[in-house]
Write a protein that holds these residues in place. Structure first.
Motif, PDB file in Angstrom:
ATOM      1  N   ASP B 183       0.825  -1.208   0.000  1.00 59.73           N
ATOM      2  CA  ASP B 183       0.000   0.000   0.000  1.00 59.73           C
ATOM      3  C   ASP B 183       0.856   1.254   0.000  1.00 59.73           C
ATOM      4  O   ASP B 183       0.548   2.250   0.642  1.00 59.73           O
ATOM      5  CB  ASP B 183      -0.935  -0.002   1.209  1.00 59.73           C
ATOM      6  N   GLY B 184       1.978   1.181  -0.721  1.00 65.67           N
ATOM      7  CA  GLY B 184       2.815   2.367  -0.832  1.00 65.67           C
ATOM      8  C   GLY B 184       3.797   2.501   0.308  1.00 65.67           C
ATOM      9  O   GLY B 184       4.893   2.961   0.115  1.00 65.67           O
ATOM     10  N   ASP B 185       3.409   2.044   1.505  1.00 63.39           N
ATOM     11  CA  ASP B 185       4.211   2.243   2.708  1.00 63.39           C
ATOM     12  C   ASP B 185       4.982   3.552   2.609  1.00 63.39           C
ATOM     13  O   ASP B 185       6.198   3.553   2.448  1.00 63.39           O
ATOM     14  CB  ASP B 185       5.176   1.066   2.917  1.00 63.39           C
ATOM     15  N   PRO B 186       4.269   4.656   2.650  1.00 60.79           N
ATOM     16  CA  PRO B 186       4.861   5.919   2.228  1.00 60.79           C
ATOM     17  C   PRO B 186       5.985   6.407   3.134  1.00 60.79           C
ATOM     18  O   PRO B 186       5.898   6.314   4.361  1.00 60.79           O
ATOM     19  CB  PRO B 186       3.678   6.891   2.289  1.00 60.79           C
ATOM     20  N   GLY B 187       7.041   6.886   2.513  1.00 61.79           N
ATOM     21  CA  GLY B 187       8.092   7.561   3.257  1.00 61.79           C
ATOM     22  C   GLY B 187       7.547   8.882   3.788  1.00 61.79           C
ATOM     23  O   GLY B 187       6.587   9.419   3.245  1.00 61.79           O
ATOM     24  N   ASP B 188       8.135   9.373   4.847  1.00 61.85           N
ATOM     25  CA  ASP B 188       7.672  10.617   5.459  1.00 61.85           C
ATOM     26  C   ASP B 188       8.838  11.596   5.486  1.00 61.85           C
ATOM     27  O   ASP B 188       9.795  11.427   6.243  1.00 61.85           O
ATOM     28  CB  ASP B 188       7.177  10.321   6.882  1.00 61.85           C
ATOM     29  N   ILE B 189       8.742  12.636   4.641  1.00 63.09           N
ATOM     30  CA  ILE B 189       9.876  13.551   4.511  1.00 63.09           C
ATOM     31  C   ILE B 189      10.045  14.459   5.730  1.00 63.09           C
ATOM     32  O   ILE B 189      11.027  15.187   5.829  1.00 63.09           O
ATOM     33  CB  ILE B 189       9.799  14.399   3.225  1.00 63.09           C
ATOM     34  N   THR B 190       9.078  14.404   6.676  1.00 59.43           N
ATOM     35  CA  THR B 190       9.296  15.159   7.907  1.00 59.43           C
ATOM     36  C   THR B 190      10.125  14.333   8.896  1.00 59.43           C
ATOM     37  O   THR B 190      10.538  14.827   9.933  1.00 59.43           O
ATOM     38  CB  THR B 190       7.971  15.561   8.601  1.00 59.43           C
ATOM     39  N   ARG B 191      10.309  13.055   8.580  1.00 59.63           N
ATOM     40  CA  ARG B 191      11.101  12.191   9.461  1.00 59.63           C
ATOM     41  C   ARG B 191      12.430  11.802   8.819  1.00 59.63           C
ATOM     42  O   ARG B 191      13.422  11.621   9.487  1.00 59.63           O
ATOM     43  CB  ARG B 191      10.314  10.904   9.782  1.00 59.63           C
ATOM     44  N   GLN B 192      12.383  11.608   7.494  1.00 55.25           N
ATOM     45  CA  GLN B 192      13.544  11.169   6.742  1.00 55.25           C
ATOM     46  C   GLN B 192      13.728  12.185   5.625  1.00 55.25           C
ATOM     47  O   GLN B 192      12.857  12.290   4.771  1.00 55.25           O
ATOM     48  CB  GLN B 192      13.246   9.783   6.136  1.00 55.25           C
ATOM     49  N   PRO B 193      14.816  12.947   5.669  1.00 56.53           N
ATOM     50  CA  PRO B 193      14.970  13.976   4.632  1.00 56.53           C
ATOM     51  C   PRO B 193      14.894  13.356   3.233  1.00 56.53           C
ATOM     52  O   PRO B 193      15.270  12.204   3.038  1.00 56.53           O
ATOM     53  CB  PRO B 193      16.364  14.539   4.890  1.00 56.53           C
ATOM     54  N   LEU B 194      14.392  14.133   2.296  1.00 57.77           N
ATOM     55  CA  LEU B 194      14.249  13.667   0.915  1.00 57.77           C
ATOM     56  C   LEU B 194      15.584  13.158   0.389  1.00 57.77           C
ATOM     57  O   LEU B 194      16.614  13.800   0.570  1.00 57.77           O
ATOM     58  CB  LEU B 194      13.840  14.850   0.044  1.00 57.77           C
ATOM     59  N   SER B 195      15.559  11.996  -0.253  1.00 56.54           N
ATOM     60  CA  SER B 195      16.747  11.569  -0.985  1.00 56.54           C
ATOM     61  C   SER B 195      16.268  11.197  -2.380  1.00 56.54           C
ATOM     62  O   SER B 195      15.093  10.889  -2.577  1.00 56.54           O
ATOM     63  CB  SER B 195      17.431  10.399  -0.291  1.00 56.54           C
ATOM     64  N   PHE B 196      17.193  11.241  -3.333  1.00 56.17           N
ATOM     65  CA  PHE B 196      16.781  11.045  -4.715  1.00 56.17           C
ATOM     66  C   PHE B 196      17.321   9.743  -5.264  1.00 56.17           C
ATOM     67  O   PHE B 196      18.440   9.351  -4.911  1.00 56.17           O
ATOM     68  CB  PHE B 196      17.256  12.241  -5.550  1.00 56.17           C
TER      69      PHE B 196
END
Lengths: 165, 376
Positions: B183-196
């Motif tokens: 179900d996407g198991d979405p990353g959370d950019i408020t917890r883990q800074p964006l990486s590309f």
């Protein structure tokens, strides 16, 4: 050991309460304006106010809201909302919880006490009739008013064929 | 490197006192209440909630008052406030099909179950300044309630109409979004800074809190040909959705409240690739409050960022996810831009000395080859 909200076995205690009914009243209490609850509280609850033990005093925090890509796809984190929660136990042992949007501690406290009272067979009917039903009716009326306003702005578009000859 | 300075406390206090006075404005005019801002500048409140990434109308209105109407400053205040609160957990995804709609339109489908509902919109207004609003009391004339439509459907179709993009589902001509494994198991950019590279969920989160003006310009650039998109507004809807959360002590979902959101589903031409047949694809936008420009811009940029996934040629700025996402946050952007006005005396002094040395060498006879180099 101090009994806290994390150590009590709430699920067993409330096994006698119909979960769907509890979800309904908790939703009504969460979506109600604190002033509206306070007004009904004054006449329905205050005259025979129960002794309240605060298992978890009201505290404000956040819940991360989520959406789905395209509305129906994978989940994503949309943004947070403020939520205030509170857990109480009444003299008869019934435990009430509340998680309500916003930062009003009084809102969460009243909702938690009402949740507990609604689980006690002795007070359930009185609270349902005196607090939940009027709040639910008010919320339904607000929705109906919005539906009527929306209906007033319904539009039929016609496709016009432009002829150049 | 930034070298700190100290001193100036008295001047800073005096500056802040003056700021408070300026914020209050003319004392002969009544002070604005937070309730007035919440009720009468509600779209400003919506923008501060969306980009502050915290749904709380009263808090956003207070921030706007404190920031003297500077919305990015208000967003900054809201972001700072949220760091003081603990996170109880993650809510269930909102079901936007069950939204109690105030507005719902489609520019692609004329006849819809539930109909086209204009709601409170600036569309079709003449954009003439209503001078009556400058004279209190005169504006009530326009505030008459809209007429009832006795023929309107009374049932839930109007209140929560079915999703427009599902209408073409039978033929498979329009891509339908379905949850993937996990179900996407979405990353959370408020917890883990964006990486590309960032996945779609992280991209949507970054866009949802991104600056409206920035996304508007990027979306516009895709329409003008920088990353070809040919979008139709499949559906735009605005209204309230219930937020459900499962408290660990209960183990079942409860509604904690309602939030207003704006959703935009753009449908775009897609010529097909080796793996995928020609069909319409989707760009998605979702924002707190009533923010159609934001939701539409977000949907345009979301679709542009899907270019790689769809095997399309990449070359335009809006398709470059590192460029788009690393610069979308206006609090980060304003922090880095505005830090330039803080004292940089030591840095500047050292650079000044360097320039002096270079200049001396340049002016010294016999250094003409260096001059020639510099001229090249």
């Amino acid at each position: 050991m101090i009994e806290t909200v994390d150590t009590i076995e709430d699920r067993a205690r409330t096994a006698g309460t119909d979960t769907a009914a509890r979800q309904r009243w908790m939703a009504v209490l969460a979506c109600a304006a604190p002033e509206d609850i306070a007004l009904l509280w004054k006449t329905v609850v205050a005259p025979s106010a129960p002794a309240v033990d605060y298992l978890r005093p009201a505290e404000t925090g956040m819940v991360m809201t989520r959406g789905r890509a395209g509305g129906t796809g994978d989940r994503f984190n949309l943004g947070e909302m403020t939520v205030t929660r509170c857990s109480v136990r009444l003299g008869d042992g019934s435990v009430g919880h509340a998680y309500v949007a916003g930062r009003s501690k009084r809102h969460a406290e009243m909702a938690a006490v009402l949740d507990a009272l609604l689980q006690s067979p002795g007070s359930r009917a009185r609270i349902q009739r005196g607090v939940i039903d009027p709040l639910a009716a008010r919320q339904a009326a607000r929705r109906e008013e919005q539906r009527r306003k929306a209906a007033g702005t319904r539009v039929e578009f016609f496709t016009l064929v432009r002829g150049d000859d | 490197m930034y070298v700190a300075v100290k001193g100036g406390e008295r001047a800073i206090d005096a500056a802040h006192d003056w700021l408070a006075e300026e914020r209050r404005g003319d004392q002969a005019i009544p002070e604005l209440t937070v309730g007035q801002i919440e009720g009468q500048l509600s779209l400003a409140v919506d923008r501060v909630m969306a980009e502050g990434s915290l749904f709380d109308r009263e808090l956003a209105a207070t921030a706007i008052k404190q920031a003297r109407g500077d919305l990015i400053e208000a967003i900054f205040l809201v972001r700072a406030y949220r760091t003081t609160l603990s996170r109880f957990g993650y809510a269930e995804p909102v079901d936007t099909e069950k939204m109690a709609v105030k507005r719902r339109i489609s520019a692609a489908f004329k006849d819809l179950p539930g109909g086209q509902v204009l709601g409170p919109t600036f569309d079709y207004t003449h954009r003439l300044i209503d001078l009556g609003l400058a004279e209190p009391g005169l504006e009530v004339e326009g505030a008459a309630p809209p007429p009832d439509d006795p023929a309107a459907p009374a049932h839930d179709d109007l209140m929560s109409p079915p999703r427009v993009v599902a209408l073409l589902d039978d033929e498979g001509l329009l891509e339908q979004e379905r949850p993937g494994p996990g179900d996407g198991d979405p990353g959370d950019i408020t917890r883990q800074p964006l990486s590309f590279p960032a996945d779609r969920g992280e991209r949507l989160q970054a866009l949802a809190r991104g600056d409206e003006g920035y996304l508007l310009s990027l979306g516009y650039s895709t329409q003008r040909g920088y990353g070809r998109t040919h979008p139709f507004a499949g559906e735009i809807r605005h209204g309230a959705v219930a937020v459900e959360y499962v408290p660990p002590e209960l183990g079942f979902p409860i509604v904690v409240g309602e939030i207003e959101v704006t959703e935009c589903q753009l449908i775009n031409q897609f010529a097909g690739s080796r793996e995928r047949p020609p069909q319409f694809t989707q760009g998605y936008g979702l924002a707190f409050g009533h923010g159609e420009r934001k939701a539409m811009s977000m949907a345009l940029v979301d679709r542009a960022l899907r270019s790689e996934e769809l095997g399309e040629e990449i070359g335009a700025p809006a398709q470059d996810q590192e460029f788009v996402l690393a610069h979308a946050d206006n609090v980060q952007a304003t922090g880095f831009v505005e830090h330039l006005k803080l004292p940089h005396y030591v840095d500047f002094q050292s650079e000044l000395e360097l320039i002096r040395k270079l200049r001396d060498r340049w002016e010294t006879p016999g250094q003409s080859e260096m001059r020639a180099e510099a001229a090249e």
